[in-house]
Structures are given as C-alpha cells and as structure tokens.
Design an enzyme around this catalytic site. Structure first.
Site, mmCIF file in Angstrom:
data_model
loop_
_atom_site.group_PDB
_atom_site.id
_atom_site.type_symbol
_atom_site.label_atom_id
_atom_site.label_comp_id
_atom_site.label_asym_id
_atom_site.label_seq_id
_atom_site.Cartn_x
_atom_site.Cartn_y
_atom_site.Cartn_z
ATOM 1 N N SER A 71 -2.934 -3.672 -1.076
ATOM 2 C CA SER A 71 -2.389 -2.561 -0.280
ATOM 3 C C SER A 71 -1.208 -2.924 0.613
ATOM 4 O O SER A 71 -0.556 -2.024 1.137
ATOM 5 C CB SER A 71 -3.490 -1.953 0.586
ATOM 6 N N LYS A 74 1.893 -1.178 -0.237
ATOM 7 C CA LYS A 74 2.125 0.238 0.072
ATOM 8 C C LYS A 74 3.266 0.420 1.073
ATOM 9 O O LYS A 74 4.055 1.358 0.966
ATOM 10 C CB LYS A 74 0.843 0.874 0.627
ATOM 11 N N TYR A 196 0.905 2.011 -9.853
ATOM 12 C CA TYR A 196 0.162 1.669 -8.632
ATOM 13 C C TYR A 196 -0.686 0.406 -8.848
ATOM 14 O O TYR A 196 -0.682 -0.505 -8.014
ATOM 15 C CB TYR A 196 -0.697 2.867 -8.200
ATOM 16 N N TYR A 248 -5.833 0.997 8.099
ATOM 17 C CA TYR A 248 -6.857 1.991 7.737
ATOM 18 C C TYR A 248 -7.555 2.552 8.963
ATOM 19 O O TYR A 248 -6.930 2.743 9.989
ATOM 20 C CB TYR A 248 -7.864 1.396 6.748
ATOM 21 N N VAL A 266 -6.840 -5.673 0.274
ATOM 22 C CA VAL A 266 -8.170 -6.206 -0.064
ATOM 23 C C VAL A 266 -8.109 -7.569 -0.767
ATOM 24 O O VAL A 266 -9.140 -8.212 -0.949
ATOM 25 C CB VAL A 266 -9.016 -5.234 -0.924
HETATM 26 O O1 DON Z 1 -6.511 0.860 -4.667
HETATM 27 C C1 DON Z 1 -7.140 -0.184 -4.674
HETATM 28 O O2 DON Z 1 -8.326 -0.162 -4.752
HETATM 29 C C2 DON Z 1 -6.449 -1.550 -4.557
HETATM 30 N N1 DON Z 1 -5.621 -1.823 -5.659
HETATM 31 C C3 DON Z 1 -5.717 -1.711 -3.270
HETATM 32 C C4 DON Z 1 -6.561 -1.350 -2.123
HETATM 33 C C5 DON Z 1 -6.355 -2.138 -0.902
HETATM 34 O O3 DON Z 1 -5.841 -3.234 -0.819
HETATM 35 C C6 DON Z 1 -6.954 -1.509 0.274
HETATM 36 N N2 DON Z 1 -7.068 -2.468 1.316
HETATM 37 N N3 DON Z 1 -7.592 -2.681 2.252
#
Ligand code: DON
Length: 327
Positions: A71, A74, A196, A248, A266
């Site tokens: 993320s 983003k 994405y 978040y 993540v």
């Molecule tokens: O959308 C997802 O599940 C992952 N590719 C990225 C999510 C993410 O890193 C959220 N983080 N805290």
C-alpha cells in the site's frame, strides 16, 4: 555555532542505532498471510533508513532487504495520477476524507458514491483505473518508471507475490466491480485490478522508501539524482492525504503522536516525509491488527520525538512565505 556535518551525522547515527536496538527485541504482531506469498517473509528482518533533502543517506539493520511495497505505492501512484488528470478531475473520482475504516472496507462515501480517499483499497483501485484510462496497456510501465525515479534506481516486480495476490484477491475484485456499479470505474475492471496487484508487488528496500520520501520532502525532486520526478502541486495534495489517511484507521493517532505524512503497507514497510527535510523508510514485517508494522511505528515515534519531526513541534517554524511578505 552550527554543528559541522560529521557531528550531525554521528548524532543521527546514534539516535538511529539506539532506536533500532530498543525495538529489535519486540516480536509482537504477525506477518501478513492473507496473500499467501507474503507469509514467507523473514519476520526477524528490521531496517531503518533516512534520506535528507541534501542527498545524504543513513541506514541501519536490514535496510537493503527487498520486500513488496504494497500500500505504500498508493501515495506515489496517486501523485502520478494527480499530475496526469489534475486535481478537479481527481476529486470527481476519489475523495480526500479519512474513512476511519479498515483499508479493505467495502464501503464508499454515501454522499458521493465515491471512495473516501486514495489510501484505502477502493480509492487506490479507482486511481489505478485513472492511470489505466490514460496509459492503457502501458500503465504498469508508467507506474514502475515513476516509482523508480522517486527511488533513484530501477525497481522491479516480485512475480511470486503478484501471482499470489492475483490468485487470491477476490475481495479487491469485488470492490472493483462495486466501483464499476456506481460509475467510479468504467469498462473492463480486470486490467485495472491487475494494475493494482502489480503496483503492490513492486519490490523496494527501506533505503528506497527513504529516497522516495525525500523526493516528496524535496517538493518532487529526487535529492540524490536531481531529477524532478513529481509536479509540486501534486506533491502538496499527496502529502495532505498521506497526513490524514496514510496509516488507515490509525491515521489520527499517528498524526497526534508522530505528526508526519506517511504511508504503510502490509509488506511491512512505512515511508514517512518530513517536509523540506527528509524521508524515512522502515521495514519490519510483523504487523499490528490495523496492518501497520509494529517496529516501524515504534521507531518512527522515537525518531519524531528525539529529532523534533512532528509538523507542529515548536521547533518547526512552518512556512516562511507570509513572514517574508510582512517583513
Ligand atoms: O490490497 C491489498 O490487499 C494489498 N495488495 C495492499 C494492501 C496494503 O498494503 C494495506 N496495508 N496496510
């Protein structure tokens, strides 16, 4: 008298290594496993890097260990999309209001039927849709190239993590179809979700995240390479959204305690931006229940306290523009 460069450097190194040593024994949290390939990360890894706007880099621990950006991408892809379509067209597609919900919430702003902000999955998938509208089949190369310029080196994608998310990412596919249903996306959503997934699987290190942060801190110019990567108005908007939504449903606590625009992923990375001063990158894959790196949060909090990084710290004088007019 101003401290000389070597003294400042050893001061920063000392603070970094004591914060690192303090939090290295912390084994709380858990490595993300909802994308099966992420579960293979070595939970013990821990790296911290700081890149200043005058081009210096300091690091400690596993700061050269590659991991997927997830993320954190983003923020940078949002900055790129703002540059491509401008602020007004962007605001019609994605809001700038914190949602207070988890990153993968299946819930849009009820007033607008649009994603709350670009830092939650719904918003990031819509931003991917915008990039795809503009660049079509060249969209991923455009993203990879921009993030590489921000890092100051050629980045690549982790094929195994990409495939793992593409095979299991049904929740994100569901979000994309709902976005299509409310008109936030148009056309075939499959290539948009694929973009994405690919952007999330770009491989970086803590050092890369520090350079990427310093590029935003230096109003879009990578201080190490001298390349103007992002447009300065897009940087301002991106930092504002990182500040209010980047961590978040922990964003309010983060703004209160740490007080710098930041984005977590993540994969275990966090990228923080101290405006006009420096970028900080951390990597440690054990996450708290909100998806933020446990050691990353702790190290940011210590460094912010010890170096006076909080945006509203009394040592930060803020914009010098108005006072220069009054004077
Ligand atoms: O959308 C997802 O599940 C992952 N590719 C990225 C999510 C993410 O890193 C959220 N983080 N805290």
């Amino acid at each position: 008298m101003e401290m000389d460069r070597a003294t400042r450097r050893s001061e920063i190194d000392g603070l970094m290594s004591s914060a690192y040593a303090r939090h290295l024994p912390n084994r709380s949290g858990a490595v993300a496993d909802y994308i099966p390939e992420l579960a293979r990360a070595d939970a013990e890894k821990f790296g911290v890097a700081i890149a200043t706007v005058d081009g210096a880099i300091r690091s400690i621990g596993d700061a050269e260990q590659p991991f997927t950006i997830q993320s954190v991408s983003k923020a940078f892809v949002y900055c790129l999309a703002l540059e491509l379509v401008g602020r007004d067209a962007m605001l019609e597609r994605v809001g700038v209001e914190p949602s207070g919900d988890a990153f993968n919430a299946i819930y849009f702003d009820p007033r607008t039927d649009r994603p709350f902000n670009p830092m939650v999955n719904a918003g990031a998938i819509t931003v991917a849709g915008i990039i795809h509208d503009v660049a079509g089949a060249g969209a991923f190369d455009l993203v990879l190239d921009k993030l590489s310029q921000a890092a100051g080196r050629k980045l690549d994608m982790d094929e195994a993590v990409y495939r793992s998310e593409a095979e299991t990412g049904h929740r994100n596919r569901a979000i994309a179809h709902l976005l299509r249903n409310v008109g936030a996306l148009s056309g075939d959503v499959d290539p948009i979700v694929d973009l994405y997934f690919r952007q999330c699987a770009i491989r970086v290190t803590a050092v890369d995240l520090a350079h990427m942060g310093s590029t935003l801190a230096h109003i879009g110019e990578n201080p190490a390479t001298g390349v103007q990567v992002f447009d300065l108005t897009a940087v301002r908007s991106t930092l504002a959204v990182m500040f209010t939504c980047g961590m978040y449903d922990y964003s309010g606590n983060w703004a209160f305690d740490v007080g710098v625009p930041a984005k977590s992923g993540v994969g275990g990375g966090i990228c923080g931006v101290v405006n006009r001063q420096l970028g900080i990158g951390t990597y440690s894959p054990r996450l708290d229940p909100k998806g933020n790196s446990v050691r990353g949060l702790a190290v940011f909090s210590d460094l912010a306290e010890e170096l006076g990084l909080h945006a509203f710290d009394c040592s930060n004088i803020g914009s010098a523009f108005v006072s220069s007019l009054i004077r």
